[in-house]
Structures are given as C-alpha cells and as structure tokens.
Design an enzyme around this catalytic site. Sequence first.
Site, PDB file in Angstrom:
ATOM      1  N   TYR A  36     -10.396 -16.196  50.467  1.00 47.43           N
ATOM      2  CA  TYR A  36     -11.100 -15.232  51.316  1.00 47.43           C
ATOM      3  C   TYR A  36     -12.385 -14.783  50.614  1.00 47.43           C
ATOM      4  O   TYR A  36     -13.462 -14.765  51.208  1.00 47.43           O
ATOM      5  CB  TYR A  36     -10.188 -14.029  51.583  1.00 47.43           C
ATOM      6  CG  TYR A  36     -10.846 -12.936  52.406  1.00 47.43           C
ATOM      7  CD1 TYR A  36     -10.766 -12.940  53.796  1.00 47.43           C
ATOM      8  CD2 TYR A  36     -11.544 -11.895  51.787  1.00 47.43           C
ATOM      9  CE1 TYR A  36     -11.380 -11.946  54.552  1.00 47.43           C
ATOM     10  CE2 TYR A  36     -12.155 -10.904  52.529  1.00 47.43           C
ATOM     11  CZ  TYR A  36     -12.066 -10.924  53.915  1.00 47.43           C
ATOM     12  OH  TYR A  36     -12.665  -9.947  54.648  1.00 47.43           O
ATOM     13  N   ASP A  37     -12.252 -14.445  49.325  1.00 43.53           N
ATOM     14  CA  ASP A  37     -13.421 -13.992  48.564  1.00 43.53           C
ATOM     15  C   ASP A  37     -14.515 -15.053  48.563  1.00 43.53           C
ATOM     16  O   ASP A  37     -15.700 -14.737  48.619  1.00 43.53           O
ATOM     17  CB  ASP A  37     -13.028 -13.650  47.114  1.00 43.53           C
ATOM     18  CG  ASP A  37     -12.169 -12.388  47.052  1.00 43.53           C
ATOM     19  OD1 ASP A  37     -12.087 -11.681  48.078  1.00 43.53           O
ATOM     20  OD2 ASP A  37     -11.584 -12.115  45.992  1.00 43.53           O
ATOM     21  N   ASP A 117      -2.683  -3.295  43.252  1.00 41.96           N
ATOM     22  CA  ASP A 117      -2.796  -4.211  44.381  1.00 41.96           C
ATOM     23  C   ASP A 117      -1.915  -3.717  45.522  1.00 41.96           C
ATOM     24  O   ASP A 117      -0.829  -4.232  45.768  1.00 41.96           O
ATOM     25  CB  ASP A 117      -2.378  -5.612  43.924  1.00 41.96           C
ATOM     26  CG  ASP A 117      -2.949  -6.676  44.822  1.00 41.96           C
ATOM     27  OD1 ASP A 117      -3.697  -6.321  45.760  1.00 41.96           O
ATOM     28  OD2 ASP A 117      -2.656  -7.854  44.591  1.00 41.96           O
ATOM     29  N   ARG A 136      -6.891   3.593  55.176  1.00 40.67           N
ATOM     30  CA  ARG A 136      -8.333   3.460  55.119  1.00 40.67           C
ATOM     31  C   ARG A 136      -8.914   3.015  56.466  1.00 40.67           C
ATOM     32  O   ARG A 136     -10.029   3.382  56.833  1.00 40.67           O
ATOM     33  CB  ARG A 136      -8.708   2.430  54.048  1.00 40.67           C
ATOM     34  CG  ARG A 136     -10.200   2.296  53.944  1.00 40.67           C
ATOM     35  CD  ARG A 136     -10.599   1.560  52.711  1.00 40.67           C
ATOM     36  NE  ARG A 136     -10.318   0.143  52.804  1.00 40.67           N
ATOM     37  CZ  ARG A 136     -10.931  -0.777  52.078  1.00 40.67           C
ATOM     38  NH1 ARG A 136     -11.820  -0.411  51.172  1.00 40.67           N
ATOM     39  NH2 ARG A 136     -10.638  -2.043  52.214  1.00 40.67           N
ATOM     40  N   LYS A 290     -15.220   3.078  35.940  1.00 39.85           N
ATOM     41  CA  LYS A 290     -16.043   4.037  36.669  1.00 39.85           C
ATOM     42  C   LYS A 290     -16.867   4.800  35.639  1.00 39.85           C
ATOM     43  O   LYS A 290     -16.308   5.246  34.625  1.00 39.85           O
ATOM     44  CB  LYS A 290     -15.148   5.026  37.425  1.00 39.85           C
ATOM     45  CG  LYS A 290     -14.216   4.344  38.401  1.00 39.85           C
ATOM     46  CD  LYS A 290     -13.168   5.279  38.976  1.00 39.85           C
ATOM     47  CE  LYS A 290     -12.271   4.488  39.929  1.00 39.85           C
ATOM     48  NZ  LYS A 290     -11.112   5.246  40.391  1.00 39.85           N
ATOM     49  N   CYS A 408      20.997 -40.041  40.168  1.00 39.49           N
ATOM     50  CA  CYS A 408      19.844 -39.759  39.317  1.00 39.49           C
ATOM     51  C   CYS A 408      18.743 -40.794  39.556  1.00 39.49           C
ATOM     52  O   CYS A 408      19.019 -41.998  39.507  1.00 39.49           O
ATOM     53  CB  CYS A 408      20.294 -39.789  37.851  1.00 39.49           C
ATOM     54  SG  CYS A 408      18.913 -39.659  36.701  1.00 39.49           S
ATOM     55  N   CYS A 411      18.485 -42.917  35.960  1.00 39.13           N
ATOM     56  CA  CYS A 411      19.527 -43.811  35.425  1.00 39.13           C
ATOM     57  C   CYS A 411      20.574 -44.173  36.477  1.00 39.13           C
ATOM     58  O   CYS A 411      21.529 -44.874  36.179  1.00 39.13           O
ATOM     59  CB  CYS A 411      20.188 -43.183  34.207  1.00 39.13           C
ATOM     60  SG  CYS A 411      21.252 -41.793  34.613  1.00 39.13           S
ATOM     61  N   CYS A 432      21.003 -41.576  29.995  1.00 38.49           N
ATOM     62  CA  CYS A 432      19.897 -41.378  30.935  1.00 38.49           C
ATOM     63  C   CYS A 432      18.578 -41.265  30.172  1.00 38.49           C
ATOM     64  O   CYS A 432      18.431 -40.417  29.290  1.00 38.49           O
ATOM     65  CB  CYS A 432      20.139 -40.112  31.759  1.00 38.49           C
ATOM     66  SG  CYS A 432      18.749 -39.675  32.821  1.00 38.49           S
TER      67      CYS A 432
HETATM   68  S1  IVH Z   1     -11.697   3.569  43.330  1.00 35.15           S
HETATM   69  C1  IVH Z   1     -15.372   4.082  45.982  1.00 35.15           C
HETATM   70  N1  IVH Z   1      -9.765   2.954  41.711  1.00 35.15           N
HETATM   71  O1  IVH Z   1      -9.468  -1.194  45.418  1.00 35.15           O
HETATM   72  C2  IVH Z   1     -14.238   3.174  45.824  1.00 35.15           C
HETATM   73  N2  IVH Z   1      -9.879   1.822  43.796  1.00 35.15           N
HETATM   74  O2  IVH Z   1     -12.004  -2.593  46.512  1.00 35.15           O
HETATM   75  C3  IVH Z   1     -13.022   3.930  45.533  1.00 35.15           C
HETATM   76  N3  IVH Z   1      -8.063   0.221  44.148  1.00 35.15           N
HETATM   77  O3  IVH Z   1      -9.943   0.366  48.489  1.00 35.15           O
HETATM   78  C4  IVH Z   1     -11.979   3.096  44.980  1.00 35.15           C
HETATM   79  N4  IVH Z   1      -7.050   0.559  42.241  1.00 35.15           N
HETATM   80  O4  IVH Z   1      -7.633   0.457  47.522  1.00 35.15           O
HETATM   81  C5  IVH Z   1     -10.340   2.710  42.895  1.00 35.15           C
HETATM   82  N5  IVH Z   1      -8.085   2.510  40.163  1.00 35.15           N
HETATM   83  C6  IVH Z   1      -8.651   2.286  41.352  1.00 35.15           C
HETATM   84  C7  IVH Z   1      -8.129   1.363  42.268  1.00 35.15           C
HETATM   85  C8  IVH Z   1      -8.777   1.152  43.487  1.00 35.15           C
HETATM   86  C9  IVH Z   1      -7.023  -0.103  43.380  1.00 35.15           C
HETATM   87  C10 IVH Z   1      -8.339  -0.367  45.478  1.00 35.15           C
HETATM   88  C11 IVH Z   1      -8.601   0.636  46.548  1.00 35.15           C
HETATM   89  C12 IVH Z   1      -9.943   0.303  47.124  1.00 35.15           C
HETATM   90  C13 IVH Z   1     -10.146  -1.105  46.645  1.00 35.15           C
HETATM   91  C14 IVH Z   1     -11.619  -1.301  46.396  1.00 35.15           C
END
Ligand code: IVH
Length: 671
Positions: A36-37, A117, A136, A290, A408, A411, A432
């Site tokens: 998909y990616d 995930d 979401r 982050k 098998c 053998c 065998c």
């Molecule tokens: S922060 C502004 N932190 O990944 C974005 N997201 O592709 C806020 N996810 O929809 C997301 N672990 O469902 C954040 N430690 C984490 C996360 C996380 C999983 C998921 C989340 C988000 C998707 C982003």
Amino acid sequence: MAQTIAQLYAWLIEQIAEHDRAYYLEDSPLIADAQYDALYKELLDIERQHPHLITADSPSKKVGGYSNEVFSPVKHGSPMLSLNNALTEEELIAFDKRCRDGLELDEIEYACELKYDGLAISLLYENGLLTRAATRGDGTVGENVTDNIKTIKQIPHQLTGNHPDRIEIRGEVFMTHENFKKLNEDQRNLGDKEFANPRNAAAGSLRQLDSKVTSMRSLSFYAYGIGELSPSQWLPNSHAELMSRFDAMGLPISPDRLVAKGLKHVLGFFNQIKERREQLPFDIDGVVYKVNAYYLQNQLGYVSRAPRFAIAHKFPPEEAYTKVIAIEVQVGRTGAITPVARLEPVQVGGVVLTNATLHNEDEILRKDVRVGDTVIVRRAGDVIPEVVMVLKEHRIKGAAIFQMPTHCPICQSAIEKSTGEVIARCTGGLFCGAQKLQSILHFAHRRAMNIDGLGEKIVVQLIQENIIRNPADLYRLGLSALLTLNRMGEKLASNLLQAIDSSKQASLARLIFALGIRHVGETTAKDLAKYFGSMDKFIQAKDEDLLKVRDVGPVIVESIKHFLGQSHNVEVIEQLMACGINPIEKATSDQVVADFFNKTVVLTGTLPTLSRDEAKELLELAGAKVSGSVSSKTDFILAGDQAGSKLEKAQSLGIRIIEETEFLEMLKQPN
Ligand code: IVH
C-alpha cells in the site's frame, strides 16, 4: 497501449480508494502495508512532478480513514493527523536536518516512543469524566464509539490528580498477541472468519454494535498526545512532561520512552527497540520521534496532513501477500515431515521469500492452504517464515485440499504419525538421505561442533558419493576424497580439514548437543555436560542419574534412552571418541557461585561493560539459568540502561534487581 501518466494517476487513486475501503471499513486489507505504501509513494511522486494532475479526490488530500454510517459522527475539535514516515536512515537524517534548519539549532531534543500498530482514538474528558470517545475516521469526522471504549479496562472513566476542565486525549487502541491468539481461536471454534493481524482484530472489535462483544475482546490502550484543551495554560512545556501528567491522571502510557538529544541517541533508541520488538507483547511497526519542546513544535508547524515536528521511523515490514505455487514436504533430522509452501517470490523486510513453513498437517488443514491460494506470509526476526493465513476470497475454483504423502519423498519409507502426536515422521531413520544430511548439518552447526565451511552443498555431495555416512566419518576425511567434489579447490579443502580438526576441541556440551537427540537442546546439553563431566559417564547414565539433572524430566530421559538404545548411535559416539573427540567438562564445583546456583536470572537493558552474551556466559558458569521472560519464578533481574517492561514487571513482582557492578562483586564471593 502505452499508459499515460494521467491514466496511471487515475488508476492509483482508484486502487488506493479500494484498499482504503477494505482496510478501514471491512477490517480486511487486500494487500500488505508495504505494498500500500508503495502505491501511495508512487502517487505522491506523480503529484510532485505533475502538480497540474492533482485532483480533489486524491487520497493525499484526505487524512485517510473512513467512517461507515452505523456509529454517529463526531467532528474532531482539531483534525486527527497522521505522521510522515522515514523508511531509511537517510530519510531520518533528512528529517532531523529539516528540523534543525527550520529552528536554527545544532541539536534537537526528541521525545522517542513506540509506534503502536493499532488504531487512533480520541477520548474527551470533561471535568475529569470520560464523556465521548471517537475513532479517527477521515481525520475530521470520526465515529462515536464511547460505549465500546468504556469496556477497555485500562481506560479510566474518571481522571485522577490535576486535570484540566476539558481535555481530549489521543492514543492508540490495540490488541496484545495473547488476546489476538485467543480471539482467533474463538473465531475458529465458532466457525467465524479469523483476523489477519492484531490491528485488524482491534479495529473489528471496536466497531462492534454490541459493546458486550467488545468487552470480551480485551483491547489495550496507550495515550500519546492531546487534541482539545481548556484551559490552555494547563499545557506543560514538553511532550515528555505531558506524558508524565498522563501517568499522574491515571492514563496508561508505555514505559518504553526516551528523551534523546540529537540523532545518535535517537538511533540508539531505534536499534534497541528493534532488537526487543519480538519480545514485546504487542505489535509495533516502528518508533515515533517528536520534537520535545512545545514552543519548538509550534515553530515548525504542519504540512497538509502531518506535523513537521514528528516522524514515524518504520521497521521493515514483516508481512507480505503472495501466491502459493506448490506445497512440498521436507524431511528433518529426526524424520519430522514439514509441509512447506513454495511461494511466488516476495520481498519481506529486505529479503526475498520463496518458501514458508506450514508447520504440520494439522496446521495446514486448519489454515486450509491450497496450491494457487493468495496468502499472507510473515517473517519476524529469526523466526522461520510462515504462512499466516489464506485470503479465501481470492481462491481459484477447484483448488484441491492438501493431502499428506504416505511415503517419504526422499527414501520412500512409510510416513507415520504416532497416536497423540501432531508431527508425522519418516520411518527411514539414518537410512533416509534427508535425515542423514540434516543430522550431519546439525552436528557441524555453528552452535554445535562449529565446523566452518561445511555447508549443505558439500554434505549433499559427500553423502551422494558415499564418502560419509555419519558424523564420525568427517574426521576420517582426507584431502584426496574432498578434491573429488565439485568446485572444491585445494585451499577450500585444506581449510575445511582444518576446521574439522579444530572442532575436536569443542566442549562436551557442544558435543552432546551435536548428537541431535530429540528434546536435548543447547541448554539441556549444557546441564547434562555439567552434571556428567564426560561422554563415558553420560552414555552409561542411569535413569535416576539423568533425572537429577536440572530440568530433565521423563520425556527427555525417554528420548536419551531411545537414542542410546540404538546401536548405530552408540557406534558413532565410540568412533568419535576413537578419533580423539573426548571432551571433559571442567569440574564445576569451583566455578559455581552460591548466590546464583540453580537460580533463574533475566537480563534486560544494556549493561555498561558486558555484552549480553558475556553476561549470559558468566551467569551460566556460576550455575544460573538465564531466562528470557520475567515471571514469579525469576530470582534476579540483571538490569542495564534503558531496561524496559521487564524491569517494571520485576519491580511489580518484587524480584531482586542487580546492576552490573553488584553482579561482578557477587561473582567474586566464595561458594
Ligand atoms: S502521534 C500528529 N504517536 O500512527 C500525529 N501516533 O501515522 C499524531 N501512532 O494515526 C500521532 N503510535 O494512530 C503518534 N506514539 C505514537 C503513535 C502514533 C502509533 C499512530 C496513530 C496515528 C498514526 C500516524
């Protein structure tokens, strides 16, 4: 007909929309995430190079996700965005550079955490009370799943401590491996469709119309961010501080977090988590970084669908979709017959897979894998690649159910399955060729006698040419015999002879393991070697002696007896000894350390000076057993830096925790 870029673009939009529907609405994706990616990346590339083609319905203009109309809609106070991905170290370096350039800083502090995930969820707390929970959806409007979310035990209905009047918590709902396994077992027993992975299972469970069903599915949750907030002054200065406040408010947060200064430390976190990925009780698909300080996050801001201040550093995918070309059986060292799926080659985590195990007859029938089927294959860490499940929607008409052969393939001896056993075996024994081959390869294995350079191709020829029949024959090999083999030059041959000769020095534990006795793995072999001290004593051991060895029970005793009861096995051992292979295990009593003798120890985190293997060896020499998981039976935890969930579990169980310095001191203590 040549395809125009515009046609390709339209096709990509259509494909992505179809996959979004399958993924978000049906919880049943048709292709693997990585595939998909790749489609998505192709779309973005076209949009970058041909911006005039971009249409309003492009998925790049939507945040992703879907709502169906069953749950009432919830408009998010601020959109729920996604994260940009870094799939390589170069992409991560570029992200860090963008941040540093944008902020005019030399080094940035990042809050690092796991990328769970599962699925993103928004929880609204008003005056401390959970009043609304939403998925979401498409990022702007989600589905109201409050009743279902309230069944998740970890999610508090009431916040504790210092909380603001109104706060929207964002986080991930997911399912642990254990609960996923249980759920699929239940689905199977009920004749319902099994879920492809824990994430789909979590999504499916959250979208239940009957909350009672959700409550039985045991979902988990970790908080990772914030949406609406009032009063806004409540906000701390950094993400790391926010996480501590979450903790104080009773919201679950993962212990696997780190504030890292600069790329080097960030990568340290990535590598450490990657190593531990398999041991985590739930799926992650990467880690997230982050920018820690909020004023810096604000300076960087957002690009259309994602923040500039954060990135998901993804692990290589572990699963892919492919087709089964054929199903064959392999014969193992002990005659075990393993059905194997031959696959249309597919990339999984940087490796091309062409085979995957189907384990045994019961498994193949349970999963109902047939030639021609489209399947999900999984290759996780060191685990042998396996077929996870079949996408039955794609099955071709008339595909035949798998039938275990009766004889098998190597053998032609009969294949039999003892009552109560799941594994079918070739009854040919060392007659065998396959069993002969596997037993010699096992003997020479790096963890057994460690004969470097004795690979499968050479052993196959040696057996075919009748030059060797058993492991002892290896020690009677001469240069001239080796030189008769294909592609064997003098240099290679003399290196191999040298390696065979050096292997005579292998320890007793390695030799016992190398014999390939069923149920006698490396650990048991070490224990047996330690207890008996020599091969002579081992082969003469009585049942009651064997039973005194740690962790040796009736099944292992039976297996050892069976092995030694076969004259050809004893002959091989005697021949090996006659070739000068007769290791003596050093008396252990002067090495054993009282504090550790017969104790179970778990290693976690990075130790300051010792590697994991070194620490393990020292512990084993001291008489301890090193285990991978913490339980009430654990006696000690040897913990280093960045020890994660194991340390926490140990603390909660009140298990004694020691650090490296203390450990080294303890080793010096007399018995
Ligand atoms: S922060 C502004 N932190 O990944 C974005 N997201 O592709 C806020 N996810 O929809 C997301 N672990 O469902 C954040 N430690 C984490 C996360 C996380 C999983 C998921 C989340 C988000 C998707 C982003």
